[in-house]
Design an enzyme around this catalytic site. Structure first.
Site, PDB file in Angstrom:
ATOM      1  N   LYS A  22       0.849  -1.201   0.000  1.00  0.00           N
ATOM      2  CA  LYS A  22       0.000   0.000   0.000  1.00  0.00           C
ATOM      3  C   LYS A  22       0.885   1.254   0.000  1.00  0.00           C
ATOM      4  CE  LYS A  22      -1.792   1.487   3.999  1.00  0.00           C
ATOM      5  NZ  LYS A  22      -1.441   2.882   4.328  1.00  0.00           N
ATOM      6  N   ASN A  23       1.905   1.259   0.856  1.00  0.00           N
ATOM      7  CA  ASN A  23       2.670   2.489   1.071  1.00  0.00           C
ATOM      8  C   ASN A  23       3.704   2.776  -0.001  1.00  0.00           C
ATOM      9  OD1 ASN A  23       1.091   2.883   3.252  1.00  0.00           O
ATOM     10  ND2 ASN A  23       2.648   2.343   4.766  1.00  0.00           N
ATOM     11  N   ARG A  94      -4.749  10.377   4.351  1.00  0.00           N
ATOM     12  CA  ARG A  94      -3.674  11.345   4.553  1.00  0.00           C
ATOM     13  C   ARG A  94      -2.701  11.374   3.367  1.00  0.00           C
ATOM     14  NH1 ARG A  94      -0.812  13.758   8.416  1.00  0.00           N
ATOM     15  NH2 ARG A  94       1.459  13.762   8.154  1.00  0.00           N
ATOM     16  N   CYS A 118      -6.163  12.446  12.529  1.00  0.00           N
ATOM     17  CA  CYS A 118      -5.944  11.016  12.316  1.00  0.00           C
ATOM     18  C   CYS A 118      -6.359  10.351  13.625  1.00  0.00           C
ATOM     19  CB  CYS A 118      -4.463  10.783  12.015  1.00  0.00           C
ATOM     20  SG  CYS A 118      -4.072   9.039  11.795  1.00  0.00           S
ATOM     21  N   ARG A 123      -0.380  14.496  13.418  1.00  0.00           N
ATOM     22  CA  ARG A 123       0.454  14.121  12.287  1.00  0.00           C
ATOM     23  C   ARG A 123       0.600  15.360  11.421  1.00  0.00           C
ATOM     24  NH1 ARG A 123      -1.435   8.602   9.709  1.00  0.00           N
ATOM     25  NH2 ARG A 123       0.680   8.681   8.804  1.00  0.00           N
ATOM     26  N   PRO A 124       1.524  16.249  11.790  1.00  0.00           N
ATOM     27  CA  PRO A 124       1.668  17.536  11.096  1.00  0.00           C
ATOM     28  C   PRO A 124       2.225  17.359   9.686  1.00  0.00           C
ATOM     29  CG  PRO A 124       3.446  17.221  12.645  1.00  0.00           C
ATOM     30  CD  PRO A 124       2.490  16.082  12.873  1.00  0.00           C
ATOM     31  N   VAL A 125       2.155  18.423   8.912  1.00  0.00           N
ATOM     32  CA  VAL A 125       2.746  18.435   7.564  1.00  0.00           C
ATOM     33  C   VAL A 125       3.674  19.635   7.408  1.00  0.00           C
ATOM     34  CG1 VAL A 125       0.943  17.113   6.366  1.00  0.00           C
ATOM     35  CG2 VAL A 125       0.683  19.599   6.676  1.00  0.00           C
ATOM     36  N   ASP A 126       4.188  20.121   8.539  1.00  0.00           N
ATOM     37  CA  ASP A 126       5.067  21.299   8.501  1.00  0.00           C
ATOM     38  C   ASP A 126       6.319  21.064   7.664  1.00  0.00           C
ATOM     39  OD1 ASP A 126       5.545  19.489  10.721  1.00  0.00           O
ATOM     40  OD2 ASP A 126       7.202  20.808  11.235  1.00  0.00           O
ATOM     41  N   LEU A 127       6.859  19.837   7.707  1.00  0.00           N
ATOM     42  CA  LEU A 127       8.091  19.567   6.940  1.00  0.00           C
ATOM     43  C   LEU A 127       7.805  19.605   5.435  1.00  0.00           C
ATOM     44  CD1 LEU A 127       9.517  16.630   9.071  1.00  0.00           C
ATOM     45  CD2 LEU A 127      10.242  19.032   9.112  1.00  0.00           C
ATOM     46  N   ASP A 312       4.715   0.633  12.096  1.00  0.00           N
ATOM     47  CA  ASP A 312       3.493  -0.009  11.596  1.00  0.00           C
ATOM     48  C   ASP A 312       3.368  -1.456  12.046  1.00  0.00           C
ATOM     49  OD1 ASP A 312       3.390   1.680   8.348  1.00  0.00           O
ATOM     50  OD2 ASP A 312       2.966   2.339  10.383  1.00  0.00           O
ATOM     51  N   VAL A 334       8.602   6.871  16.991  1.00  0.00           N
ATOM     52  CA  VAL A 334       8.191   7.609  15.785  1.00  0.00           C
ATOM     53  C   VAL A 334       6.938   8.417  16.072  1.00  0.00           C
ATOM     54  CG1 VAL A 334       7.457   7.385  13.377  1.00  0.00           C
ATOM     55  CG2 VAL A 334       9.248   5.876  14.290  1.00  0.00           C
ATOM     56  N   ARG A 404      -8.713  -0.797   4.384  1.00  0.00           N
ATOM     57  CA  ARG A 404      -7.831   0.232   3.811  1.00  0.00           C
ATOM     58  C   ARG A 404      -6.475  -0.353   3.459  1.00  0.00           C
ATOM     59  NH1 ARG A 404      -7.140   5.643   6.995  1.00  0.00           N
ATOM     60  NH2 ARG A 404      -5.756   5.792   5.195  1.00  0.00           N
TER      61      ARG A 404
END
Ligand code: EPZ
Length: 438
Positions: A22-23, A94, A118, A123-127, A312, A334, A404
């Site tokens: 999936k990933n 996401r 989530c 689960r930020p997206v700042d990066l 995971d 993590v 999913r």
């Protein structure tokens, strides 16, 4: 709504086949947007997330065709004329945020919804955003959307050091950098096999990338990428999940075959920890064979970025500890609070507690069936694993979380010997509709 009805105690004799990742499939789908033409992806798993992301891609213009039986996905990205990823779809998954890099890389601009919350996180997206700025993008945030633009329609390129190392941010920044005007450098980049395979696909499409699989990735932008046919990798998390399952539910001393995975993608940490439990394991290029021991040794683990123990797989490892003789711990470095499965496992009688980012499990006690609720993908599979070794019946509710990320899980488990059925139920029971008030 669907649930799994599991009757514990049946021996897991296998085999348990591993499907496509999936990933890795999701970033490969985003990469297809960069090429003017039709890209074909094979070994794509038939999962809700693939269907969701196909719809996200369609909004921006491409024609996306998925043949679930053949596990083949074709994306004709000759027309990307609407560089938008709407909230209504992005909030469902996401990884849709990869559209930021893909649309910047193809169109030089993007309007992409922030992913939102989530089941665990934050689960930020700042990066992702700071990296795009470092590469020359102008970013505004308006009404929950990231509005990105670039000088004269292309990123300039630049240098960005991410802290912590982020899989998603590495993928997004590569999607933008490969067609930048100049060169780019990503420091403390993710080394996960998913990222390496995705980067290799970009190279096949004509991208100039060095350093995949290391902490420093260098990119020299090119004017355009070409469509390709590319094989998705096997799912390393499904492989690890099945290895743990074999160790706890397989008949002691009887080998369980897990074909179709790539054990090199597990990382050395997981393989070392797994062998320390006393489970026997042999590896060939496309087959992992696990021989369950009479007694499992409780091995404490700590997650980390690749080649560390995958976060995971930490929920699944918790169930292994519950089946082991003694006490062990699971520490997630993590994510801080990825333990929503613990209260549900406690309902099955498992003696587990959480303190900060560490779960402590006292194994060896009775595990007894009950009704339990799925909260997110990997938590859900840990509930089904526990149910398969519990005494009696367990109903695992809200299995849409499982759909999913695990293709035909109940069929695979039935064929491997377990007693598991999919059934429907009414999520909103009332005193009148309750079948058995007890
Ligand atoms: C990917 O998520 C995976 N998802 C996750 O798998 C996996 O758990 C995660 O990587 C870690 O391996 C997909 O590949 C679709 P990250 P991602 O960015 O990219 C922090 C599953 O079950 N961070 O590597 O979102 C973040 O909070 C899913 O298949 C920032 O601080 O993970 C976390 O602590 C669940 N700022 C750490 O980095 C950012 O901008 C690693 O997250 C981005 C991330």
């Amino acid at each position: 709504m669907d649930k799994f009805v599991v009757r514990g105690g049946a021996p897991l004799h296998g085999p348990l086949p591993v499907g496509g990742s999936k990933n890795t499939a999701l970033p490969l789908m985003a990469a297809a947007l960069l090429a003017d033409g039709t890209t074909t992806l094979t070994n794509v798993p038939n999962l809700r997330d693939v269907l969701t992301f196909s719809n996200v891609l369609r909004v921006s213009g491409p024609a996306v065709t998925f043949e679930p039986e053949a596990h083949r996905l074709t994306i004709d990205a000759s027309g990307v004329n609407h560089p938008v990823a709407p909230y209504e779809l992005v909030k469902k998954m996401r990884a849709s945020f990869y559209m930021l890099g893909a649309l910047i890389g193809r169109c030089g601009k993007a309007k992409v919804s922030l992913p939102g919350g989530c089941a665990w996180g934050p689960r930020p997206v700042d990066l992702h955003i700071e990296g795009m700025k470092a590469f020359g993008a102008s970013i505004d945030l308006e009404e929950g959307y990231v509005i990105a633009s670039t000088p004269n329609g292309r990123l300039d390129g630049g240098t960005f050091r991410m802290e912590p190392s982020s899989v998603g941010a590495t993928i997004n920044l590569l999607l933008g950098a490969v067609t930048a005007r100049g060169g780019s450098r990503i420091e403390n980049a993710a080394q996960e096999p998913d990222v390496v395979a995705f980067g290799e696909a970009l190279q096949h499409m004509g991208a100039q990338i060095d350093g995949l699989g290391t902490r420093t990735i260098e990119v020299q932008g090119v004017d355009a990428l070409e469509p390709v046919t590319f094989a998705n990798t096997p799912d390393r998390i499904e492989l690890g999940t099945f290895m743990i399952w074999a160790a706890i539910a397989g008949p002691p001393g009887t080998p369980v075959r897990i074909p179709g995975g790539n054990h090199k993608h597990l990382g050395e940490a997981f393989k070392t920890y797994f062998e320390a439990t006393g489970a026997g394991v042999t590896y060939t290029d496309d087959l992992v064979t696990v021989t369950p021991p009479e007694h499992l040794t409780p091995v404490s683990i700590e997650t980390g970025t690749y080649p560390g123990f995958p976060t995971d797989l930490q929920a699944q490892w918790t169930v292994l500890l519950a089946c082991a003789d003694g006490t062990g711990t699971v520490t997630d470095t993590v994510y801080d609070d990825r333990f929503k499965h613990i209260p549900e496992l406690q309902r099955l009688g498992i003696d587990a507690t959480v303190n900060g980012n560490t779960a402590t499990v006292h194994g060896g006690g009775a595990i007894k069936g009950a009704k339990v609720m799925s909260t997110d993908l990997r938590a859900s599979v840990s509930l089904v694993m526990a149910a398969s070794v519990a005494e009696g019946r367990t109903d695992v509710l809200r299995v849409y979380h499982l759909d999913r990320g695990y293709e035909q899980l109940e069929e695979k488990l039935q064929a491997a010997g377990l007693s598991i059925e999919r059934a429907t139920y009414d999520e909103f029971e009332t005193p009148e509709t309750l079948a058995d008030p007890a």
